[in-house]
Design a protein around this motif. Structure first.
Motif, PDB file in Angstrom:
ATOM      1  N   ASP A   1       0.809  -1.208   0.000  1.00  0.00           N
ATOM      2  CA  ASP A   1       0.000   0.000   0.000  1.00  0.00           C
ATOM      3  C   ASP A   1       0.847   1.266   0.000  1.00  0.00           C
ATOM      4  N   PHE A   2       1.974   1.238   0.719  1.00  0.00           N
ATOM      5  CA  PHE A   2       2.710   2.499   0.821  1.00  0.00           C
ATOM      6  C   PHE A   2       3.335   2.910  -0.513  1.00  0.00           C
TER       7      PHE A   2
ATOM      8  N   THR B   1       1.757   2.292  -3.465  1.00  0.00           N
ATOM      9  CA  THR B   1       0.589   2.866  -4.138  1.00  0.00           C
ATOM     10  C   THR B   1       0.340   4.279  -3.630  1.00  0.00           C
ATOM     11  N   MET B   2       0.436   4.446  -2.306  1.00  0.00           N
ATOM     12  CA  MET B   2       0.217   5.774  -1.728  1.00  0.00           C
ATOM     13  C   MET B   2       1.243   6.769  -2.252  1.00  0.00           C
TER      14      MET B   2
ATOM     15  N   ARG C   1       2.511   6.834  -5.066  1.00  0.00           N
ATOM     16  CA  ARG C   1       2.074   7.249  -6.411  1.00  0.00           C
ATOM     17  C   ARG C   1       0.888   8.205  -6.323  1.00  0.00           C
TER      18      ARG C   1
ATOM     19  N   LEU D   1       4.412  11.493  -6.205  1.00  0.00           N
ATOM     20  CA  LEU D   1       5.873  11.499  -6.145  1.00  0.00           C
ATOM     21  C   LEU D   1       6.435  10.944  -7.453  1.00  0.00           C
TER      22      LEU D   1
ATOM     23  N   ARG E   1      13.399   5.328  -3.401  1.00  0.00           N
ATOM     24  CA  ARG E   1      13.344   5.658  -1.983  1.00  0.00           C
ATOM     25  C   ARG E   1      12.396   4.765  -1.191  1.00  0.00           C
ATOM     26  N   HIS E   2      11.335   4.325  -1.849  1.00  0.00           N
ATOM     27  CA  HIS E   2      10.376   3.516  -1.106  1.00  0.00           C
ATOM     28  C   HIS E   2      10.509   2.026  -1.428  1.00  0.00           C
TER      29      HIS E   2
ATOM     30  N   ARG F   1      14.332   0.740  -1.153  1.00  0.00           N
ATOM     31  CA  ARG F   1      14.820   0.851   0.217  1.00  0.00           C
ATOM     32  C   ARG F   1      14.258  -0.271   1.097  1.00  0.00           C
ATOM     33  N   ASN F   2      12.991  -0.588   0.903  1.00  0.00           N
ATOM     34  CA  ASN F   2      12.385  -1.651   1.691  1.00  0.00           C
ATOM     35  C   ASN F   2      12.826  -3.030   1.218  1.00  0.00           C
TER      36      ASN F   2
ATOM     37  N   PRO G   1      13.815   0.005  11.268  1.00  0.00           N
ATOM     38  CA  PRO G   1      13.444   0.623  12.536  1.00  0.00           C
ATOM     39  C   PRO G   1      12.464  -0.209  13.351  1.00  0.00           C
ATOM     40  N   ARG G   2      11.769  -1.141  12.697  1.00  0.00           N
ATOM     41  CA  ARG G   2      10.775  -1.926  13.436  1.00  0.00           C
ATOM     42  C   ARG G   2      11.434  -2.927  14.371  1.00  0.00           C
TER      43      ARG G   2
ATOM     44  N   HIS H   1      12.438  -2.028  18.362  1.00  0.00           N
ATOM     45  CA  HIS H   1      11.580  -1.019  18.978  1.00  0.00           C
ATOM     46  C   HIS H   1      10.337  -1.668  19.564  1.00  0.00           C
ATOM     47  N   ALA H   2       9.859  -2.662  18.826  1.00  0.00           N
ATOM     48  CA  ALA H   2       8.564  -3.256  19.140  1.00  0.00           C
ATOM     49  C   ALA H   2       8.582  -3.898  20.505  1.00  0.00           C
TER      50      ALA H   2
ATOM     51  N   ASP I   1       5.281   4.254   4.945  1.00  0.00           N
ATOM     52  CA  ASP I   1       6.485   3.461   4.710  1.00  0.00           C
ATOM     53  C   ASP I   1       7.138   3.148   6.066  1.00  0.00           C
TER      54      ASP I   1
ATOM     55  N   HIS J   1       5.225   2.376  13.121  1.00  0.00           N
ATOM     56  CA  HIS J   1       4.829   1.280  14.006  1.00  0.00           C
ATOM     57  C   HIS J   1       4.771   1.697  15.468  1.00  0.00           C
TER      58      HIS J   1
END
Ligand SMILES: Nc1ncnc2c1ncn2[C@@H]1O[C@H](COP(=O)(O)OP(=O)(O)OP(=O)(O)O)[C@@H](O)[C@H]1O
Ligand code: SF4
Ligand SMILES: [Mg+2]
Lengths: 325, 339
Positions: free
Chosen positions: A222-223, A225-226, A228, A232, A240-241, A244-245, A320-321, A324-325, B105, B152
């Protein structure tokens, strides 16, 4: 807090793995049939001399005692004497390790840089003619045996075109003040080129295919699609999206690949007479130089285990996830 | 009535499937008056998201607009070049997705993602963007200190607020919200809807709110567009469509949902059966197989849009008898007898 706990349990895990490796190595070389000193002992030795030697190496003690002596020695970085070279194993290994690491890292960095870019590009151009031609090509490079690839490159670029030397790390008689001076010399690069290229061609398939399939998955998120819908630019969306992921698991696989590569090196180092740990390991085993073989195994295992730790840390750093969680 | 600024006419959106294609949205027309909230409501699969995404022209790979117009401030979005369309994205038409978790993201901070639109799309400088980020967070009621957090690290409701902040970043004229509160519990739903409504009034923007939940429409919308199987079944002001539904499907829908205010409005009665396949839609009225009031003509002739009151349309052959049908639709037995 949970951060510390995770790090501690991870370290403990690694220590356990290391201990298991060390123990297996110990048992492997002790329980092999035949006298471990066979290669060391001259046929002219008398029985007394042989027994004196056994005692000197501690081989007359019970197995469990030998085991603890061995562990104690390891803790002090004492790997024993090479039968063949009659010099400390640790010295020999530390002298060869840099050659292997330079070869491994340079080839993997090339392989990953290329694989990541090409994989991202192919995902972006999904369904195009370029992609359809490239995928079978990549699969072919994955299927080519390393030694064969090495020989072909040698035949073309060294014997036929004469662009690169056929083996070793330096010309006969060349002296360098330090390893650093050697590795940064232009001449060294010509020696490094072919073995590194062989390994790079052999290894680029994994990051390429991994990056491509990750990208294809991430592009459905989804991110993306978002991004777009936000209007951007294509570059921002894809690089970048999406990239990067998609990069996260690929970077982790890099650290793991270093471990695999050390095993792969055995073949390439032999083909190119590269004075590294892999070639030494093969030689040591065939010459029944057990202390040296054991030391080489141990060093390779150590690097593999360390790289696993690096893989974990990379993930924490890049995602980053995690943590932290 | 206020000035219309988005006018969708005979919109047709299709998906390529296998060799053929499926018309998920088949001749949809509705208007969005400036400064209003229009609820697009209907069962799962009726084509709400397809309409919403057609308005952004960022659609699934196999989707294409196969007909109709989307007049936005006088320009037809369906006919704009990709370049001109992209100029409108986010600056004039923003989007709030259902799951802010998946649409942010995960590897960038919320501030980074706000900055991205502010700077790359809004042309703001570093300092201006920073100020605007804080302003936006204050607007949606999140501590400014949390800008540096990753997606998150927020709760579901907070993330949805972040999504609202993102949508409002460039002062758009139209915000399309696709099920913006569906994933949240009722109390948080109400808070988010209140906030959306306040900001919408304050900023004078227009909102298309996609939902399958009629109580969300009742809570916040000015107008309702009820969709069924790729068609518009009924549309009008929220009050008219909910208190005097004139299409049997809207009558049934009203019985099928609890009230967001908490007031129990009698027994919940689901509409029996399932919507027809869009790959092979039935002739005539698409609701006929499930309609307790269907008559012979319904199965063969597509019903016209009947204006039951000024500005209130129902696509039903029996729209003229709406008050009587409404009376019958109140009874649970009317809906049980079918199926
Ligand atoms: N990419 C696609 N390819 C083929 N068919 C699709 C695609 N996306 C949606 N559809 C079909 O189009 C129809 C409308 O889908 P859409 O997502 O617009 O419905 P919706 O009203 O938003 O439903 P929901 O409440 O479930 O979100 C559905 O029948 C769906 O199966
Ligand atoms: S047209 Fe007929 S079938 Fe369709 S909703 Fe009206 S009464 Fe029911
Ligand atoms: Mg939807």
């Amino acid at each position: 807090m949970s951060h510390l706990k995770a790090a501690a349990s991870r370290t403990l895990q690694l220590a356990l793995v290391l201990w298991a490796v060390v123990t297996i190595l110990f048992l492997m070389f002790r329980l092999m049939p035949g006298n471990p000193l066979a290669a060391y002992i001259d046929p002219t030795f008398t029985v007394e001399q042989q027994e004196a030697l056994m005692a000197q190496f501690g081989l007359d003690r019970p197995l469990w005692e030998q085991y603890f002596i061995y562990l104690g020695n390891l803790l002090q970085g004492e790997l024993g004497q090479s039968f063949r070279y009659r010099e400390p194993v640790a010295e020999r290994i530390l002298a060869l390790l840099p050659n292997t690491l330079v070869l491994t890292f340079s080839s993997l960095i090339i392989a990953y840089a290329f694989g990541i870019l090409a994989g991202a590009y192919l995902a972006w151009r999904r369904g195009s003619a370029v992609e359809q031609a490239a995928i079978p090509l990549v699969l072919t490079t994955r299927a080519m045996p390393e030694f064969w690839l090495g020989m072909v490159l040698l035949a073309i670029f060294s014997f036929w075109l004469g662009w690169f030397p056929a083996g070793g790390t330096r010309s006969a008689g060349a002296e360098f003040d330090s390893l650093f001076a050697l590795y940064t010399s232009g001449e060294f690069l010509t020696y490094l080129a072919l073995p590194a290229l062989t390994l790079a061609i052999y290894s680029q398939g994994l990051p390429l295919l991994l990056m491509r399939s990750n990208m294809l998955d991430v592009m459905k998120e989804d991110f993306v699609t978002m991004a777009r819908i936000k209007g951007l630019s294509n570059w921002t969306v894809v690089v970048r999206h999406a990239a990067r992921n998609a990069l996260l698991p690929v970077m982790t696989s890099f650290a793991i690949a270093v471990g695999y590569q050390l095993q792969g090196n055995v073949v390439v180092e032999s083909v190119f007479s590269w004075p590294g740990l892999g070639r030494e390991l093969v030689n040591a085993v065939s010459a029944s130089d057990y202390p040296l073989a054991q030391g080489a195994f141990l060093m390779i295992a150590l690097v593999v285990i360390l790289m696993n730790l690096v893989a974990d840390m990379l993930y924490t750093l890049l995602d980053p996830r995690v943590g932290h969680a | 009535m206020t000035e219309t600024f988005l006018s969708v006419r005979d919109l047709k959106v299709s998906y390529r499937v296998g060799r053929g294609s499926l018309d998920a949205v088949d001749g949809v027309s509705f208007d969005v008056p400036r400064g209003s909230i229009v609820g697009l409501v209907g069962e799962s699969g009726c084509g709400k998201t397809t309409v919403a995404r057609a308005l952004t022209r960022v659609m699934a790979d196999n989707a294409f607009i196969s007909g109709g117009r989307m007049l936005f401030d006088g320009r037809d979005l369906a006919a704009l070049s990709e370049r001109d369309m992209n100029a409108l994205r986010w600056r004039e038409i923003a989007f709030i997705p259902q799951s802010a978790m998946n649409s942010l993201d995960p590897v960038y901070t919320v501030e980074y993602q706000l900055n991205e639109v502010l700077r790359l799309r809004g042309g703001l400088g570093r300092a201006q963007a920073r100020k605007r980020c804080e302003e936006l967070f204050e607007m949606v009621g999140i501590e400014v200190g949390r800008l540096r957090d990753y997606p998150h690290q927020f709760s579901g409701g907070m993330r949805q607020r972040v999504a609202i902040a993102l949508a409002l970043a460039l002062n758009p004229k139209l915000v399309i919200a696709d099920e913006p509160v569906t994933a949240l519990d009722v109390i948080v739903q109400r808070q988010i809807l209140d906030q959306l409504r306040d900001l919408q009034r304050q900023l004078g923007i227009s909102v298309i709110l996609v939902t399958h939940d009629i109580s969300v429409v009742a809570y916040i919308c000015d107008r309702t567009v009820v969709m069924y199987a790729g068609h518009v079944a009924e549309q009008g002001t929220m009050e008219a469509t909910l208190t005097q539904p004139s299409h049997p499907y809207s009558m049934g829908l009203r019985n099928a949902f609890p009230d967001l205010q908490g007031a129990a409005s009698g027994v919940l009665t689901p509409i029996e059966g399932a919507p027809p396949s869009l790959a092979d839609p039935p002739p005539g009225c698409r609701f006929a197989p499930r309609c307790p009031f269907s008559i012979e003509v319904c199965a063969s002739v597509t019903p016209p849009q009947v204006e039951v009151e000024p500005g209130h349309f129902a696509a039903c052959h029996r729209a003229g008898e709406a008050p009587a049908l409404r009376e019958r639709a109140r009874h649970v037995s009317t809906w049980m007898a079918e199926a």
